[in-house]
Design an enzyme around this catalytic site. Structure first.
Site, short mmCIF file in Angstrom:
data_model
loop_
_atom_site.label_atom_id
_atom_site.label_comp_id
_atom_site.label_asym_id
_atom_site.label_seq_id
_atom_site.Cartn_x
_atom_site.Cartn_y
_atom_site.Cartn_z
N ASP A 130 -11.29 6.29 3.84
CA ASP A 130 -11.14 5.23 4.84
C ASP A 130 -9.74 5.26 5.43
O ASP A 130 -8.75 5.44 4.72
CB ASP A 130 -11.39 3.86 4.21
CG ASP A 130 -11.13 2.73 5.19
OD1 ASP A 130 -11.93 2.59 6.14
OD2 ASP A 130 -10.13 2.01 5.03
N TYR A 143 -2.73 1.76 10.20
CA TYR A 143 -2.01 2.28 9.04
C TYR A 143 -0.94 3.28 9.49
O TYR A 143 -1.23 4.43 9.82
CB TYR A 143 -2.97 2.95 8.06
CG TYR A 143 -4.06 2.03 7.53
CD1 TYR A 143 -3.93 0.65 7.56
CD2 TYR A 143 -5.23 2.57 7.00
CE1 TYR A 143 -4.93 -0.17 7.07
CE2 TYR A 143 -6.23 1.75 6.50
CZ TYR A 143 -6.08 0.37 6.54
OH TYR A 143 -7.08 -0.44 6.06
N LYS A 170 -11.37 2.26 12.03
CA LYS A 170 -11.50 0.87 12.45
C LYS A 170 -11.17 0.70 13.93
O LYS A 170 -10.49 1.53 14.53
CB LYS A 170 -10.61 -0.02 11.59
CG LYS A 170 -10.92 0.16 10.09
CD LYS A 170 -10.11 -0.75 9.21
CE LYS A 170 -10.44 -0.50 7.74
NZ LYS A 170 -9.83 0.73 7.24
#
Length: 339
Positions: free
Chosen positions: A56, A61, A86
């Site tokens: 993931d 990030y 995401k």
């Protein structure tokens, strides 16, 4: 070092089957402390070598760093890896000043813009494909929508974006076969109940709200997932550190009541010679809605430590003892019944 055989569970009602242990990509992007790029890539490669098939990541990030690092490894050894990223944040060059506070050490030179609209989600998906340098993302999560991130008033227009167009974009991507599963990735279960009113979702990535320390999402969220045929990935199984010997809970100093409860749980674990982190890591999978637990090691050595906890035998009586002492919420699934 040979790959091990992990149990696999299906994501919702999709064809995707993932190992019950995954690899989260936030820590590798340098949250709170720097992780060298070679070390991050080595950790991802080690996870794949060990047989973990679920990875993931997210644009947030390291402001693109995590996706770049994941892609570097996956382009060489995608194999049967299932990849999630995401949507909800677009990245733009930030010039001289970042407008948003962050905890990333040495992020890439971008700032984030929240956009949960139809166009924003379509663009976010395309941008992630570009940063990753791969041909597909399997699972797409709506990232950090909700009051915890945006506040009550700030969340209203963003939720309207998701409601009026963002969800339609996700459905088009899934129904067209571009992605295989859609969901939300958040830290609060209440917003996931709101999302269920918008339509059908395959999987939810919930961080910190169904752990050995806290089962606040048990009712009605986890029960509703079973009724709707949706799966749950549990992020933050150590509650940001307090269940692995740290002093932080929800990314801040753990309050006294939390520290006290952790000590009580640890005393039960010690009684059965089980490391507290091992119990924390394995606990979420006792719930039938959970398909994966997603820790975030920073190095191959940290991952090996997680694998040792993963392999640690835990007697059923440990869970029963925790229930007897009122350390698990009523109704929590444990072997042989519920707490």
């Amino acid at each position: 070092m040979s790959a091990r055989q992990f149990e696999k569970r299906r994501i919702g009602q999709t064809e995707l089957e993932i190992t019950t242990l995954g690899l989260g990509g936030a820590s590798l992007a340098g949250i709170f402390s720097r992780v060298p790029a070679e070390q991050a890539r080595a950790t991802i490669a080690h996870a794949l070598e060990m047989g973990i098939n679920y990875l993931d990541t997210a644009p947030q990030y390291g402001y693109g760093r995590s996706e770049h690092l994941m892609g570097d490894v996956l382009r060489e050894r995608r194999q049967d890896a299932v990849l999630s990223s995401k949507v909800g944040r677009l990245l733009r060059p930030f010039g001289t000043d970042r407008s948003s506070p962050h905890n990333w050490v040495d992020p890439l030179p971008f700032d984030q813009v929240y956009d949960y609209s139809y166009d924003g989600i379509m663009r976010s998906h395309e941008d992630s494909i570009q940063r990753l340098g791969v041909d597909k993302i399997d699972v797409l999560y709506v990232h950090d929508i909700g009051t915890m991130t945006h506040g009550v008033e700030g969340n209203r227009p963003l939720w309207q974006q998701l409601e009026s167009g963002g969800y339609r974009a996700l459905r088009e991507l899934r129904d067209g076969g571009v992605v295989k599963a859609i969901g939300l990735g958040v830290n609060e279960w209440q917003v996931l109940m709101d999302a269920m009113a918008l339509g059908d979702w395959d999987v939810f990535l919930l961080a910190g709200r169904y752990t050995l320390l806290e089962q606040t999402s048990l009712e009605p969220f986890m029960r509703t997932c079973l009724e709707r045929g949706s799966s749950v990935v549990i992020g933050g199984p150590f509650n940001s550190g307090v269940l692995v010997g740290g002093s932080t809970f929800n990314y801040a100093k753990a309050p006294d009541d939390v520290v006290s409860k952790v000590r009580q749980i640890e005393a039960v674990c010690r009684e059965f010679d089980v490391p507290l982190p091992a119990a924390a890591l394995q606990f979420p999978l006792l719930h039938p809605a959970v398909c994966n637990v997603l820790p975030g090691p920073r190095s191959p050595e940290e991952l090996d430590g997680i694998l040792a906890w993963w392999d640690a035998p835990i007697p059923d009586v440990l869970w029963m003892r925790l229930a007897e002492q009122g350390l698990l919420a009523p109704g929590t699934p444990i072997p042989g019944g519920t707490a």
